[in-house]
Scaffold this motif. Structure first.
Motif, PDB file in Angstrom:
ATOM      1  N   ARG A   1     -10.557   5.172   0.964  1.00 29.20           N
ATOM      2  CA  ARG A   1      -9.622   4.422   1.790  1.00 29.20           C
ATOM      3  C   ARG A   1      -8.262   4.409   1.111  1.00 29.20           C
ATOM      4  O   ARG A   1      -8.173   4.557  -0.114  1.00 29.20           O
ATOM      5  CB  ARG A   1     -10.127   2.989   2.005  1.00 29.20           C
ATOM      6  CG  ARG A   1     -11.396   2.926   2.852  1.00 29.20           C
ATOM      7  CD  ARG A   1     -11.900   1.495   3.001  1.00 29.20           C
ATOM      8  NE  ARG A   1     -12.998   1.412   3.946  1.00 29.20           N
ATOM      9  CZ  ARG A   1     -14.264   1.710   3.669  1.00 29.20           C
ATOM     10  NH1 ARG A   1     -14.586   2.111   2.446  1.00 29.20           N
ATOM     11  NH2 ARG A   1     -15.214   1.614   4.587  1.00 29.20           N
ATOM     12  N   PRO A   2      -7.185   4.237   1.880  1.00 28.39           N
ATOM     13  CA  PRO A   2      -5.844   4.235   1.268  1.00 28.39           C
ATOM     14  C   PRO A   2      -5.716   3.160   0.192  1.00 28.39           C
ATOM     15  O   PRO A   2      -6.269   2.068   0.313  1.00 28.39           O
ATOM     16  CB  PRO A   2      -4.917   3.934   2.454  1.00 28.39           C
ATOM     17  CG  PRO A   2      -5.683   4.368   3.655  1.00 28.39           C
ATOM     18  CD  PRO A   2      -7.121   4.070   3.350  1.00 28.39           C
ATOM     19  N   LYS A   3      -4.987   3.489  -0.875  1.00 26.47           N
ATOM     20  CA  LYS A   3      -4.746   2.531  -1.936  1.00 26.47           C
ATOM     21  C   LYS A   3      -3.715   1.491  -1.495  1.00 26.47           C
ATOM     22  O   LYS A   3      -2.830   1.773  -0.677  1.00 26.47           O
ATOM     23  CB  LYS A   3      -4.224   3.244  -3.189  1.00 26.47           C
ATOM     24  CG  LYS A   3      -5.224   4.181  -3.834  1.00 26.47           C
ATOM     25  CD  LYS A   3      -4.619   4.859  -5.058  1.00 26.47           C
ATOM     26  CE  LYS A   3      -5.627   5.786  -5.729  1.00 26.47           C
ATOM     27  NZ  LYS A   3      -5.031   6.471  -6.908  1.00 26.47           N
ATOM     28  N   LYS A   4      -3.832   0.287  -2.046  1.00 28.08           N
ATOM     29  CA  LYS A   4      -2.811  -0.720  -1.825  1.00 28.08           C
ATOM     30  C   LYS A   4      -1.562  -0.335  -2.612  1.00 28.08           C
ATOM     31  O   LYS A   4      -1.645   0.343  -3.641  1.00 28.08           O
ATOM     32  CB  LYS A   4      -3.321  -2.083  -2.279  1.00 28.08           C
ATOM     33  CG  LYS A   4      -4.534  -2.573  -1.498  1.00 28.08           C
ATOM     34  CD  LYS A   4      -5.033  -3.894  -2.046  1.00 28.08           C
ATOM     35  CE  LYS A   4      -6.274  -4.364  -1.294  1.00 28.08           C
ATOM     36  NZ  LYS A   4      -6.807  -5.641  -1.837  1.00 28.08           N
ATOM     37  N   ILE A   5      -0.420  -0.750  -2.129  1.00 34.64           N
ATOM     38  CA  ILE A   5       0.837  -0.417  -2.784  1.00 34.64           C
ATOM     39  C   ILE A   5       0.804  -0.826  -4.253  1.00 34.64           C
ATOM     40  O   ILE A   5       1.287  -0.114  -5.135  1.00 34.64           O
ATOM     41  CB  ILE A   5       2.017  -1.108  -2.083  1.00 34.64           C
ATOM     42  CG1 ILE A   5       2.138  -0.592  -0.623  1.00 34.64           C
ATOM     43  CG2 ILE A   5       3.322  -0.839  -2.823  1.00 34.64           C
ATOM     44  CD1 ILE A   5       2.405   0.881  -0.515  1.00 34.64           C
ATOM     45  N   SER A   6       0.192  -1.962  -4.542  1.00 36.43           N
ATOM     46  CA  SER A   6       0.151  -2.478  -5.911  1.00 36.43           C
ATOM     47  C   SER A   6      -0.699  -1.591  -6.838  1.00 36.43           C
ATOM     48  O   SER A   6      -0.585  -1.679  -8.045  1.00 36.43           O
ATOM     49  CB  SER A   6      -0.409  -3.908  -5.927  1.00 36.43           C
ATOM     50  OG  SER A   6      -1.718  -3.931  -5.381  1.00 36.43           O
ATOM     51  N   GLU A   7      -1.584  -0.740  -6.239  1.00 38.54           N
ATOM     52  CA  GLU A   7      -2.459   0.125  -7.038  1.00 38.54           C
ATOM     53  C   GLU A   7      -1.845   1.486  -7.341  1.00 38.54           C
ATOM     54  O   GLU A   7      -2.384   2.238  -8.129  1.00 38.54           O
ATOM     55  CB  GLU A   7      -3.794   0.324  -6.305  1.00 38.54           C
ATOM     56  CG  GLU A   7      -4.600  -0.939  -6.093  1.00 38.54           C
ATOM     57  CD  GLU A   7      -5.836  -0.725  -5.281  1.00 38.54           C
ATOM     58  OE1 GLU A   7      -6.826  -1.439  -5.463  1.00 38.54           O
ATOM     59  OE2 GLU A   7      -5.830   0.203  -4.415  1.00 38.54           O
TER      60      GLU A   7
END
Length: 212
Positions: free
Chosen positions: A202-208
């Motif tokens: 799944r797409p990563k969160k911006i913070s990751e």
């Protein structure tokens, strides 16, 4: 690193060119397609172009070379709509490769190799005995490829047969357990082994996301 421009490729000697272009796309599936004519003559031929089309409905496809010469597999499928797809493993690899030889339609490749045809549940076309994964197929539609005269055949899976030790609890078919081979180019056979399975991504969160 060797480099071939389109112009370079077009000027290559014929055999060198087909070896180069057939192998540069990567490893391909190795399957035997079994058919039977309306006259009852069985046929089996090796194909390296079988591919997944969709899961719902369960569809597979494969490419046929131009029908400017006799194509027994194509003729039988168009006559009867039924065929089988059978995975190739180490045990039947050499006989499977021999089915690429061009025989007349009145000669069954089962008769000129050690491959054995078997029939299941009254299905019209023959399966290949010893193949670890066997599928009963029905023709659905075809698409002519204008660029080179090949044909994409689309077919639905009617029945799927697996050796029980290949099936994992989540439905995954572990082909490495069957010593299923893959094809590199036209005549190179490889034995792939499963290294690992990775989780659904799944797409990563911006913070990751780490800055580069």
């Amino acid at each position: 690193m060797p480099h071939f421009s389109q112009d370079d490729i077009n000027k290559l000697e014929h055999l060198y060119k087909i070896n180069l272009i057939n192998s540069c796309s990567g490893f391909k599936s190795a399957n035997l397609i079994g058919t039977k004519s309306s006259n009852g003559i069985s046929n089996v031929a090796i194909f390296s172009s079988v591919t997944h089309i969709g899961s719902n409905p369960a569809l597979l496809g494969f490419f046929l070379r131009p029908t400017t010469v006799i194509r027994n597999t194509y003729d039988n499928i168009k006559e009867t709509v039924f065929f089988t797809i059978n995975h190739i493993n180490e045990t039947i690899m050499e006989d499977a490769h021999h089915t690429s030889a061009k025989y007349n339609s009145n000669v069954s490749e089962f008769d000129v190799t050690n491959l054995e045809e078997i029939y299941k549940n009254n299905f019209f076309a023959p399966f290949v005995n010893g193949s670890p994964v066997q599928m009963a197929m029905k023709y659905v539609e075809e698409y002519p490829i204008q660029a080179n005269g090949t044909i994409l055949i689309i077919a639905e899976i009617l029945d799927l047969y697996l050796e029980d030790y290949l099936l994992e609890s989540d439905g995954f078919v572990n082909l490495s357990k069957a010593n299923t081979v893959a094809i590199n180019g036209l005549d190179g056979y490889a034995l792939p082994k499963l290294k690992t399975r990775l989780e659904y991504q799944r797409p990563k969160k911006i913070s990751e996301i780490k800055p580069k």
